[in-house]
Design an enzyme around this catalytic site. Structure first.
Site, PDB file in Angstrom:
ATOM      1  N   SER A 100       0.847  -1.200   0.000  1.00 32.14           N
ATOM      2  CA  SER A 100       0.000   0.000   0.000  1.00 32.14           C
ATOM      3  C   SER A 100       0.874   1.240   0.000  1.00 32.14           C
ATOM      4  O   SER A 100       1.987   1.235   0.566  1.00 32.14           O
ATOM      5  CB  SER A 100      -0.861  -0.010   1.261  1.00 32.14           C
ATOM      6  OG  SER A 100      -1.469   1.240   1.446  1.00 32.14           O
ATOM      7  N   LYS A 112       2.008  -3.732   6.546  1.00 27.60           N
ATOM      8  CA  LYS A 112       2.448  -3.692   5.142  1.00 27.60           C
ATOM      9  C   LYS A 112       3.951  -3.412   5.070  1.00 27.60           C
ATOM     10  O   LYS A 112       4.692  -4.052   4.304  1.00 27.60           O
ATOM     11  CB  LYS A 112       1.678  -2.611   4.365  1.00 27.60           C
ATOM     12  CG  LYS A 112       0.203  -2.919   4.194  1.00 27.60           C
ATOM     13  CD  LYS A 112      -0.022  -4.174   3.358  1.00 27.60           C
ATOM     14  CE  LYS A 112      -1.472  -4.548   3.233  1.00 27.60           C
ATOM     15  NZ  LYS A 112      -1.703  -5.881   2.689  1.00 27.60           N
ATOM     16  N   TYR A 122      -2.212  -1.290  10.774  1.00 25.81           N
ATOM     17  CA  TYR A 122      -2.412  -1.862   9.438  1.00 25.81           C
ATOM     18  C   TYR A 122      -1.239  -1.474   8.523  1.00 25.81           C
ATOM     19  O   TYR A 122      -0.635  -2.329   7.865  1.00 25.81           O
ATOM     20  CB  TYR A 122      -3.743  -1.365   8.847  1.00 25.81           C
ATOM     21  CG  TYR A 122      -3.812  -1.547   7.349  1.00 25.81           C
ATOM     22  CD1 TYR A 122      -3.984  -2.805   6.785  1.00 25.81           C
ATOM     23  CD2 TYR A 122      -3.658  -0.454   6.484  1.00 25.81           C
ATOM     24  CE1 TYR A 122      -4.015  -2.973   5.406  1.00 25.81           C
ATOM     25  CE2 TYR A 122      -3.686  -0.615   5.109  1.00 25.81           C
ATOM     26  CZ  TYR A 122      -3.867  -1.872   4.582  1.00 25.81           C
ATOM     27  OH  TYR A 122      -3.888  -2.043   3.215  1.00 25.81           O
TER      28      TYR A 122
HETATM   29  P1  NAD Z   1     -10.840  -7.512   0.981  1.00 23.47           P
HETATM   30  O1  NAD Z   1     -11.072  -7.547   2.449  1.00 23.47           O
HETATM   31  O2  NAD Z   1     -11.997  -7.236   0.093  1.00 23.47           O
HETATM   32  O3  NAD Z   1     -10.141  -8.861   0.503  1.00 23.47           O
HETATM   33  C1  NAD Z   1      -9.301  -9.626   1.333  1.00 23.47           C
HETATM   34  C2  NAD Z   1      -9.769 -11.076   1.247  1.00 23.47           C
HETATM   35  O4  NAD Z   1      -8.903 -11.870   2.060  1.00 23.47           O
HETATM   36  C3  NAD Z   1     -11.190 -11.275   1.758  1.00 23.47           C
HETATM   37  O5  NAD Z   1     -11.912 -12.037   0.815  1.00 23.47           O
HETATM   38  C4  NAD Z   1     -11.017 -12.034   3.082  1.00 23.47           C
HETATM   39  O6  NAD Z   1     -12.084 -12.910   3.324  1.00 23.47           O
HETATM   40  C5  NAD Z   1      -9.701 -12.757   2.845  1.00 23.47           C
HETATM   41  N1  NAD Z   1      -8.920 -13.016   4.058  1.00 23.47           N
HETATM   42  C6  NAD Z   1      -8.631 -12.156   5.063  1.00 23.47           C
HETATM   43  N2  NAD Z   1      -7.877 -12.767   5.992  1.00 23.47           N
HETATM   44  C7  NAD Z   1      -7.673 -14.041   5.565  1.00 23.47           C
HETATM   45  C8  NAD Z   1      -6.975 -15.152   6.092  1.00 23.47           C
HETATM   46  N3  NAD Z   1      -6.338 -15.093   7.262  1.00 23.47           N
HETATM   47  N4  NAD Z   1      -6.984 -16.312   5.383  1.00 23.47           N
HETATM   48  C9  NAD Z   1      -7.632 -16.397   4.201  1.00 23.47           C
HETATM   49  N5  NAD Z   1      -8.318 -15.374   3.650  1.00 23.47           N
HETATM   50  C10 NAD Z   1      -8.331 -14.196   4.328  1.00 23.47           C
HETATM   51  O7  NAD Z   1      -9.688  -6.420   0.730  1.00 23.47           O
HETATM   52  P2  NAD Z   1      -9.193  -5.771  -0.629  1.00 23.47           P
HETATM   53  O8  NAD Z   1      -9.622  -4.358  -0.625  1.00 23.47           O
HETATM   54  O9  NAD Z   1      -9.501  -6.636  -1.768  1.00 23.47           O
HETATM   55  O10 NAD Z   1      -7.630  -5.770  -0.357  1.00 23.47           O
HETATM   56  C11 NAD Z   1      -6.801  -6.830  -0.779  1.00 23.47           C
HETATM   57  C12 NAD Z   1      -5.393  -6.567  -0.300  1.00 23.47           C
HETATM   58  O11 NAD Z   1      -4.956  -5.308  -0.792  1.00 23.47           O
HETATM   59  C13 NAD Z   1      -5.252  -6.486   1.218  1.00 23.47           C
HETATM   60  O12 NAD Z   1      -4.028  -7.078   1.583  1.00 23.47           O
HETATM   61  C14 NAD Z   1      -5.223  -5.003   1.482  1.00 23.47           C
HETATM   62  O13 NAD Z   1      -4.535  -4.692   2.661  1.00 23.47           O
HETATM   63  C15 NAD Z   1      -4.490  -4.498   0.259  1.00 23.47           C
HETATM   64  N6  NAD Z   1      -4.776  -3.090  -0.031  1.00 23.47           N
HETATM   65  C16 NAD Z   1      -6.077  -2.707  -0.194  1.00 23.47           C
HETATM   66  C17 NAD Z   1      -6.363  -1.371  -0.446  1.00 23.47           C
HETATM   67  C18 NAD Z   1      -7.792  -0.919  -0.618  1.00 23.47           C
HETATM   68  O14 NAD Z   1      -8.053   0.271  -0.606  1.00 23.47           O
HETATM   69  N7  NAD Z   1      -8.759  -1.804  -0.811  1.00 23.47           N
HETATM   70  C19 NAD Z   1      -5.325  -0.430  -0.540  1.00 23.47           C
HETATM   71  C20 NAD Z   1      -4.013  -0.859  -0.383  1.00 23.47           C
HETATM   72  C21 NAD Z   1      -3.744  -2.213  -0.131  1.00 23.47           C
HETATM   73  C1  UD1 Z   2      -7.272   5.042   3.546  1.00 19.85           C
HETATM   74  C2  UD1 Z   2      -6.238   4.486   4.478  1.00 19.85           C
HETATM   75  C3  UD1 Z   2      -5.130   3.824   3.680  1.00 19.85           C
HETATM   76  C4  UD1 Z   2      -5.698   2.791   2.726  1.00 19.85           C
HETATM   77  C5  UD1 Z   2      -6.730   3.474   1.834  1.00 19.85           C
HETATM   78  C6  UD1 Z   2      -7.334   2.472   0.904  1.00 19.85           C
HETATM   79  C7  UD1 Z   2      -6.333   6.039   6.373  1.00 19.85           C
HETATM   80  C8  UD1 Z   2      -5.563   7.022   7.172  1.00 19.85           C
HETATM   81  N1  UD1 Z   2      -5.698   5.540   5.319  1.00 19.85           N
HETATM   82  O1  UD1 Z   2      -6.684   6.022   2.788  1.00 19.85           O
HETATM   83  O2  UD1 Z   2      -4.206   3.202   4.552  1.00 19.85           O
HETATM   84  O3  UD1 Z   2      -4.670   2.243   1.946  1.00 19.85           O
HETATM   85  O4  UD1 Z   2      -7.752   4.050   2.659  1.00 19.85           O
HETATM   86  O5  UD1 Z   2      -8.380   2.966   0.151  1.00 19.85           O
HETATM   87  O6  UD1 Z   2      -7.453   5.689   6.679  1.00 19.85           O
HETATM   88  N2  UD1 Z   2     -13.167  11.166   3.314  1.00 19.85           N
HETATM   89  C9  UD1 Z   2     -14.193  12.020   3.641  1.00 19.85           C
HETATM   90  N3  UD1 Z   2     -15.357  11.481   4.098  1.00 19.85           N
HETATM   91  C10 UD1 Z   2     -15.547  10.125   4.239  1.00 19.85           C
HETATM   92  C11 UD1 Z   2     -14.473   9.256   3.893  1.00 19.85           C
HETATM   93  C12 UD1 Z   2     -13.298   9.812   3.437  1.00 19.85           C
HETATM   94  O7  UD1 Z   2     -14.054  13.240   3.528  1.00 19.85           O
HETATM   95  O8  UD1 Z   2     -16.622   9.709   4.688  1.00 19.85           O
HETATM   96  C13 UD1 Z   2     -11.898  11.733   2.801  1.00 19.85           C
HETATM   97  C14 UD1 Z   2     -10.705  11.395   3.668  1.00 19.85           C
HETATM   98  O9  UD1 Z   2     -10.535  12.356   4.639  1.00 19.85           O
HETATM   99  C15 UD1 Z   2      -9.592  11.400   2.620  1.00 19.85           C
HETATM  100  C16 UD1 Z   2     -10.276  11.000   1.322  1.00 19.85           C
HETATM  101  O10 UD1 Z   2     -11.667  11.178   1.538  1.00 19.85           O
HETATM  102  O11 UD1 Z   2      -9.115  12.694   2.478  1.00 19.85           O
HETATM  103  C17 UD1 Z   2     -10.029   9.557   0.942  1.00 19.85           C
HETATM  104  O12 UD1 Z   2     -10.340   8.753   2.077  1.00 19.85           O
HETATM  105  P1  UD1 Z   2     -10.262   7.161   2.041  1.00 19.85           P
HETATM  106  O13 UD1 Z   2     -11.086   6.655   0.914  1.00 19.85           O
HETATM  107  O14 UD1 Z   2     -10.584   6.676   3.411  1.00 19.85           O
HETATM  108  O15 UD1 Z   2      -8.763   6.866   1.668  1.00 19.85           O
HETATM  109  P2  UD1 Z   2      -7.393   7.325   2.394  1.00 19.85           P
HETATM  110  O16 UD1 Z   2      -7.665   8.123   3.613  1.00 19.85           O
HETATM  111  O17 UD1 Z   2      -6.523   7.930   1.368  1.00 19.85           O
END
Ligand code: NAD
Ligand code: UD1
Length: 335
Positions: free
Chosen positions: A124, A153, A149
């Protein structure tokens, strides 16, 4: 080529599985369903015409994982599984360190035991913490991370570098995602947050659909042109294709890549883009800033472009339109 996808029924995993199947890869998904639903497997089959193999398993179950690796040779692993809610990680740090770190160690041990050396990991942009923007892969990581979290990472990246150094055959890609949003254009799969969404786009979509009364915009006095925070939003299908590119250009060692667009969009710009793309109203109010939010960050995406031949192709408008298709479709056919 046979790819094991951990967390493959989750938000980013399911879209990546679709992109991989469409490129001809054979997929096995391992997921414990802690944050996803089995119905996603059927949706993947409806989109692609192929139902991947699926095992419901917690990645911390070493014996179960060993069994899965024994069924058919695995060429590479894409590791999405883990816990990802920033706020929850502050409340339950031990759970986050245990699940995210332990799962990864168990997976790496199983890979070593079964002679699998290629891994793509979901990292991330949060690892950059307080580094100056735009973030490039050369930027300092690990300083100013505000939650457990993000620390997991950062720690897992370090573990992967150490393991890669000890294994001359290791080929690891560490993909640093910026802000994934949007959904598959079919509206069949997307992000399905449980309870109140923490992230901006799902909240906006729920206000537009009438599920929530109004959006709280967290702060409008940041040092940005309109005072609201700026982020680098990336369409989840661009992100999915980034994984295919990372797999196809994987190289020895452990290499980090930014997966972002390089374009910053403010909260207010995103809200107005959503209104324009969908014709729906989104009521909002200005609320106090959220603790831990950085005013502005976006990617320098040059390394992924030059080494992986990948860059984003979808606009903020596409992200809003596809989010809305998913929101309206999933509301009709609630999972
Ligand atoms: P998600 O929660 O939708 O998907 C994660 C999946 O992993 C889920 O289906 C969950 O059931 C499964 N899971 C969790 N723990 C497990 C375990 N111990 N064993 C087996 N399965 C398990 O999340 P996502 O948004 O698809 O994110 C996927 C990856 O990307 C994560 O590692 C997350 O930290 C990373 N990531 C996500 C974002 C974001 O904004 N969504 C941003 C940066 C990084
Ligand atoms: C957050 C996580 C980041 C993660 C990312 C994934 C934090 C500090 N960081 O990032 O670790 O990888 O999500 O998508 O939480 N906002 C509003 N109103 C809302 C929700 C969000 O104004 O109800 C604003 C937030 O203040 C931010 C922007 O929207 O400025 C984006 O927010 P969000 O989608 O939560 O993402 P990040 O904060 O960038």
């Amino acid at each position: 080529m046979h790819i094991l996808v951990t967390g493959g029924l989750g938000y980013i995993g399911s879209h990546t599985v679709v992109a991989l199947i469409e490129k001809g890869y054979t997929i096995t998904i391992v997921d414990n369903l802690s944050n996803s639903s089995l119905s996603v497997l059927d949706r993947i089959a409806r989109i692609t015409g192929t139902k991947p193999a699926f095992y419901q398993l917690d990645l911390q179950d070493a014996a179960g994982l060993d069994d899965i690796f024994s069924i058919a040779p695995v060429d590479a692993v894409i590791h999405f599984a883990g816990l990802k809610a920033v706020g929850e990680s502050i409340q339950r740090p031990l759970t986050y360190y245990r699940v995210n770190i332990d799962s990864t160690l168990t997976l790496l041990e199983a890979m070593r035991a079964h002679d699998v050396h290629k891994l793509v990991f979901s990292s991330s942009a949060t690892v950059y913490g307080s580094a100056p923007i735009p973030y490039s892969e050369e930027s300092l990581v690990g300083q100013g991370i505000t939650n457990p979290y993000g620390q997991t990472k950062y720690m897992i990246e370090q573990i992967l570098r150490d393991v890669a150094q000890s294994d001359p055959d290791a080929e690891f890609s560490l993909l640093r995602y910026f802000n994934p949003v949007g959904a598959h254009p079919s509206g069949l799969i997307g992000e399905d947050p449980k309870g109140t969404p923490n992230n901006l786009m799902p909240f906006v979509a729920q206000v537009a659909s009438g599920q929530r009364e109004k959006l709280s915009i967290f702060g409008d006095s940041y040092p940005t042109p309109d005072g609201t925070c700026i982020r680098d939003y990336i369409h989840v299908m661009d992100l999915a294709e980034g994984h295919v590119a990372a797999l196809e250009h994987i190289r020895p060692g452990a290499t980090a890549y930014n997966l972002g667009s390089g374009i910053g969009t403010s909260v207010l710009e995103l809200v107005h883009a959503f209104i324009d793309a969908t014709g729906k109203d989104v009521a909002y109010e200005i609320a106090p800033p959220r603790a831990g939010d950085l005013p502005e960050f976006y990617a320098n995406p040059d390394l992924a472009a030059s080494e992986l031949g990948w860059s984003t192709t979808r606009s903020v408008e596409d992200m809003c339109r596809d989010t809305w298709a998913w929101q309206t479709n999933s509301a009709k056919t609630r999972l």
